[in-house]
Write a protein that holds these residues in place. Structure first.
Motif, PDB file in Angstrom:
ATOM      1  N   LEU A 186      -5.955  -6.125   8.673  1.00  0.00           N
ATOM      2  CA  LEU A 186      -5.158  -6.892   9.622  1.00  0.00           C
ATOM      3  C   LEU A 186      -5.956  -7.463  10.778  1.00  0.00           C
ATOM      4  CD1 LEU A 186      -2.010  -4.579   9.787  1.00  0.00           C
ATOM      5  CD2 LEU A 186      -2.410  -6.569   8.324  1.00  0.00           C
ATOM      6  N   GLN A 193      -3.339  -2.158   6.831  1.00  0.00           N
ATOM      7  CA  GLN A 193      -1.985  -1.913   6.328  1.00  0.00           C
ATOM      8  C   GLN A 193      -2.092  -1.391   4.903  1.00  0.00           C
ATOM      9  OE1 GLN A 193       1.042  -5.107   6.502  1.00  0.00           O
ATOM     10  NE2 GLN A 193       1.473  -4.629   4.353  1.00  0.00           N
ATOM     11  N   ARG A 202       0.463   1.892   8.581  1.00  0.00           N
ATOM     12  CA  ARG A 202      -0.739   1.320   9.198  1.00  0.00           C
ATOM     13  C   ARG A 202      -1.643   2.422   9.734  1.00  0.00           C
ATOM     14  NH1 ARG A 202       2.110  -3.651  12.580  1.00  0.00           N
ATOM     15  NH2 ARG A 202       2.812  -4.830  10.744  1.00  0.00           N
ATOM     16  N   ARG A 543       0.188 -13.226   2.117  1.00  0.00           N
ATOM     17  CA  ARG A 543      -0.099 -12.098   3.011  1.00  0.00           C
ATOM     18  C   ARG A 543       0.959 -11.975   4.100  1.00  0.00           C
ATOM     19  NH1 ARG A 543      -5.455 -10.046   3.326  1.00  0.00           N
ATOM     20  NH2 ARG A 543      -5.174  -9.824   5.568  1.00  0.00           N
ATOM     21  N   GLY A 547       3.112  -8.610   4.475  1.00  0.00           N
ATOM     22  CA  GLY A 547       2.918  -7.889   5.727  1.00  0.00           C
ATOM     23  C   GLY A 547       4.183  -7.724   6.529  1.00  0.00           C
TER      24      GLY A 547
END
Length: 919
Positions: A186, A193, A202, A543, A547
């Motif tokens: 990240l 993550q 995380r 992503r 995420g």
């Protein structure tokens, strides 16, 4: 030789299924200088500079044999070896020459772990290669004055380490990969993550998203930690907190005996001085600590070995004895020579490059030597141990010996109690003991610190003893065995229909109770809300979706451009689908033929794990079945007599077919011998009662993908029955407006295949009057592609209004409409039926003003929102504004039938009858 172009692929691409870097090279005169022609001196110098090349199969032999290797291939191997020199495990590489490379160039592809590190490796490899060439062959690659490989190598390793994952983070990532848990980096440091969407966790180094902030603050406050543990009866040294040198001296006198000075809130052993007795030593220790904190802790010195006890989730998982960096005398060599011998150990490297870190003769080492009366050139006696560091951190040259199997149960319980008292989920306890195998109650010892975010390097790769899986328990704490870490991922590609299909699929998923994350050509959508606007069909958008902590299913429209530019955003998907392959964007990014375009789109099914959904009616797509490793292949066909699909079904395979019945056409699923009728096509609003055959196909793909994702059949039916082509649900795709005296159909179709599909629909629709079309083509398409768009509509309309897009994309102001006009005339369209209005807004306005009752106006739009507003707000001169439409239930007469309802009365698919009323 010079680098002409670079490209970084973050995921599966046409070159590999792992991240790779592509370099397009202009070899210049070096094309005629393979390695063999440069002579043995070149090969030996190269292998001496990069010894790791010897491990590249038969590379060294091929380098020397006969003509040797093209220098571009040599460079490809060098780029891998340079990264390996910095500790990265990268192995894949390829060199493309001749027809496989752009004209006049040579193409090199090699794997990488970190983007910037990988790019720098290619640059450094080229500089090294250039430095080994005879001066006349070096070309225009500049080498700085004084450039030296040994210096450049060290600089690169340090550069790479600053960007690479730290040892602890790397160990956690490796543990996640071993457990099949996906991960995303990240930031440029250690924020990671693990898992996708709602299942994500995380970490930052060994701090987890579950680590209490208060516990971290408490562990950082060494005085508070000491008092808390002492209050629980745990063994700790006595302490005093001071802010002045005088206070430090008084504290040492009060404590009695040798003391330790350390920063109030330091870490990694910085600023710690041990075994201090004289005022001068205490003063030096105080000043060293003050460099790292305003307040200094003075505590009693505990004799014994330094141990790090790792506690994860309430259990001790590893114990290590740490020894400060030192040398052992032999009675002959001086200190400097002994340091060189130690650093010659292949396990020692720069920073975290290897298991051990090289020793340095710096200020800390000088201070330690001075305490025993030694200097760099002093010769210790044989067997004498000379310490160069006060603390045992591996990062300063210390060594680590695993003692997990030796630790006494009392010491184990003590560490667990201490960590539980602080409240950390992952912690390192620094414990001084003369013998870790004996209880602290018997031999003494004390807890010096409890550390949040403890390093794992000493446990994972100790200098001596058995390596421990220190990272595994952390992952098992975050993801207990049997709990999910992934969300289902479906990716689809094709020339046309991608956006509509992924929207249908997202709607079905929402009807099934999921929170979908979707990427498409007009943005990223989370649970139906657009969070990012624009063409989001590349790896960055994927992503974004994965995420997001809300989503529990990911649906990714994956376009040709993103695949060619940066690859896929995920290493694998559960379901991969290819809708079709048709001429579009040919001539761009090295893709000139349909076969090459199919090769690009095939990536999506190559990485599918569970199911590949393929268009059996498209020969290019059908052939992709030979390239997938998915557990299932699902063929989609509108031809119920398709021989291959029939054989596939009879063998128990999966398929989605369109079958004729008394009531129309039925979308039907087959799986493992089961026959599952799904839905009549005329009940799907997006198909305009089955007339929009392309949306019938899109609905079949959405149904097949939803079925492969495990969604319920009833949810699939409900999703398709409630998905329509209004601008709200499907902007720019088959948007029909019927509130004018004439019908207006708007679509984003921008290639010949899509134009032909919409033209076929216009022909199928009931039209009493004329058919009018507003036509264009993107300016970055080839002339032949623009001509094909014109031929796709030629002869099917009564009037043609030709325009251009707002973005000219390299074309002249009216170049595209002029070319369309020529192609239409060549196809037999009367010149009087052709009108050129280059501006899109003016062209749309002209078409709307031309409309008469019973007409159909088909608009191929570029600026979708603007054009739709123009359509809905249009008012012909002298006419009233369109009245808002309301529908109320209608009391049906017994004699009324669906085929003979009064004007303004309709019957929906459920049999309910409504009257249309206006204000």
């Amino acid at each position: 030789m010079r680098i002409v172009e670079r490209a970084v692929y973050v995921g599966p691409s046409i070159y590999a299924h792992e991240p790779v870097i592509r370099l397009d090279l202009d070899p210049g005169d070096l094309r005629d200088w393979p390695s063999g022609r440069l002579g043995p001196a070149f090969a030996e110098a190269l292998l001496a500079a990069l010894p790791g090349l010897a491990a590249h199969g038969d590379f060294a032999q091929r380098l020397r044999a006969g003509d040797g290797l093209p220098l571009s291939e040599v460079l490809q191997h060098m780029a891998l070896a340079v990264q390996a020199m910095a500790g990265e495990d990268v192995r894949f590489g390829a060199t493309l020459l001749g027809e496989d490379a752009p004209p006049g160039l040579e193409r090199v592809v090699y794997a990488y772990t970190q983007r910037e590190e990988g790019l720098a490796a290619g640059e450094l490899a080229l500089r090294l290669l250039t430095s080994l060439l005879p001066a006349p062959l070096r070309g225009d690659v500049a080498l700085d004055d004084g450039w030296a490989w040994d210096t450049a190598k060290v600089d690169y390793i340090l550069y790479a380490q600053r960007r690479a994952l730290g040892p602890s983070t790397a160990a956690l990532v490796a543990a996640a990969q071993a457990r099949g848990i996906p991960w995303l980096r990240l930031d440029t440091h250690s924020l990671i993550q693990f898992g996708h969407g709602r299942y994500q966790q995380r970490i930052q180094a060994t701090l987890t998203g579950r680590t209490p902030h208060l516990a971290v603050e408490l562990a950082s406050d060494k005085e508070a930690t000491n008092h808390l543990l002492a209050g629980l009866g745990l063994p700790v040294p006595q302490q005093r907190l001071v802010t002045t040198l005088e206070g430090a001296v008084r504290a040492a006198r009060a404590l009695g005996g040798p003391v330790v000075t350390k920063p109030y809130n330091g870490n990694h052993g910085r600023g710690i001085s041990i075994d201090l007795s004289t005022p001068e030593e205490i003063a030096a220790g105080f000043e060293a600590a003050r460099e790292h904190a305003r307040s200094v802790i003075v505590e009693t010195y505990i004799a014994g070995d330094d141990h790090r006890l790792l506690v994860v989730d309430g259990a001790l998982v590893a114990a290590t004895r740490r020894t400060p960096g030192h040398v052992v005398g032999d009675g002959v060599a001086d200190i400097a020579e002994l340091v060189d011998r130690v650093n010659a150990d292949p396990r020692r490297g720069i920073g975290h490059e290897k298991v051990l870190t090289q020793l340095e003769l710096d200020e800390q080492a000088d201070a330690m030597l001075e305490r025993v009366g030694y200097g760099h050139f002093s010769v210790p006696a044989a067997g004498e141990v000379v310490y160069l560091r006060a603390t045992a951190n591996l990062s300063t040259g210390g060594t680590a010996t695993d003692v997990t199997d030796l630790i006494h149960p009392d010491n184990r319980d003590m560490a667990v109690r201490a960590v539980r008292a602080i409240g950390l989920d992952v912690a390192g306890v620094d414990f001084i003991s003369p013998d870790i195998a004996r209880s602290h109650r018997e031999v003494g010892g004390a807890i010096c610190e409890v550390n949040a975010a403890p390093g794992l390097r000493m446990h994972v790769a100790p200098s001596e003893g058995r390596p421990r899986d220190a990272a595994g328990p952390v992952l098992d704490m975050l993801f207990p065995p049997g709990t999910p870490s992934r969300v289902p991922i479906a990716a689809l590609t094709g020339t046309n229909g991608k956006t509509t299909t992924v929207r249908m699929l997202a709607h079905i998923a929402k009807m099934a109770g999921h929170v979908p994350g979707m990427t498409s050509t007009d943005g990223v959508y989370i649970d139906g809300q657009r969070t990012v606007e624009g063409d989001m069909t590349g790896p960055l958008a994927a992503r974004m979706v994965l995420g997001d902590p809300q989503i529990d299913i990911a649906l990714l429209e994956t376009a040709r451009g993103g695949l060619l530019r940066a690859g896929m955003g995920v290493p694998e998907v559960d379901v991969g689908a290819v809708l079709n392959v048709a001429a579009d964007h040919l001539g761009a990014r090295g893709v000139d033929t349909l076969a090459q375009l199919a090769r690009v789109k095939r990536i999506v099914v190559e990485v599918a794990r569970d199911c590949a959904v393929l268009n059996a009616d498209d020969p290019l797509v059908l052939r992709m079945s030979a390239y997938t490793q998915a557990r299932n292949v699902c063929y989609v066909t509108t031809n119920p007599s398709h021989a291959l699909v029939r054989a596939h079904i009879r063998a128990g395979g999966r398929a989605c077919a369109l079958e004729d019945g008394v009531n129309g056409q039925m979308i039907t699923l087959y799986d493992k011998g089961a026959h599952l009728p799904l839905l009549w096509t005329h009940l799907i609003p997006a198909t305009l009662e089955g007339r929009a055959t392309h949306n019938v196909s899109n609905a079949m793909f959405a149904a097949a993908m939803a079925f492969a994702l495990g969604l319920r059949l009833e949810a699939i039916r409900q999703g398709l029955r409630t998905f329509d082509t209004t601008f709200f649900q499907s902007p720019g795709r088959l948007n029909l407006f019927e509130e004018h005296p004439f019908k207006v159909l708007m679509d984003y179709a921008h290639n010949a295949h899509a134009a032909a599909t919409m033209t076929d629909l216009a022909r199928r629709m009931d039209v009493d009057g004329r058919r009018i079309v507003v036509l264009s083509a993107p300016g970055d398409r080839r002339d032949t592609d623009i001509d094909a768009v014109a031929r796709a509509v030629a002869g099917q309309f009564d009037h043609y209004i030709l325009r251009r897009d707002d973005a000219l994309r390299g074309r002249g102001e009216d170049e595209v409409p002029q070319r369309l006009a020529r192609a239409l005339r060549a196809a037999g369209v009367d010149a009087e039926a052709i009108e050129l209005i280059p501006d899109e807004q003016q062209a749309v306005d002209a078409a709307l003003r031309m409309g008469r009752p019973g007409d159909l106006v088909l608009i191929f739009a570029d600026q979708l929102s603007r054009t739709w507003k123009q359509i809905t707000k249009f008012r012909a001169e002298g006419s009233a504004a369109p009245s808002p439409v309301q529908w109320t239930t209608h009391a049906q007469d017994d004699e009324e039938t669906p085929d003979a309802l009064p004007e303004g009365v309709v019957q929906d698919a459920r049999g309910l009858v409504f009257r249309r009323e206006t204000d």
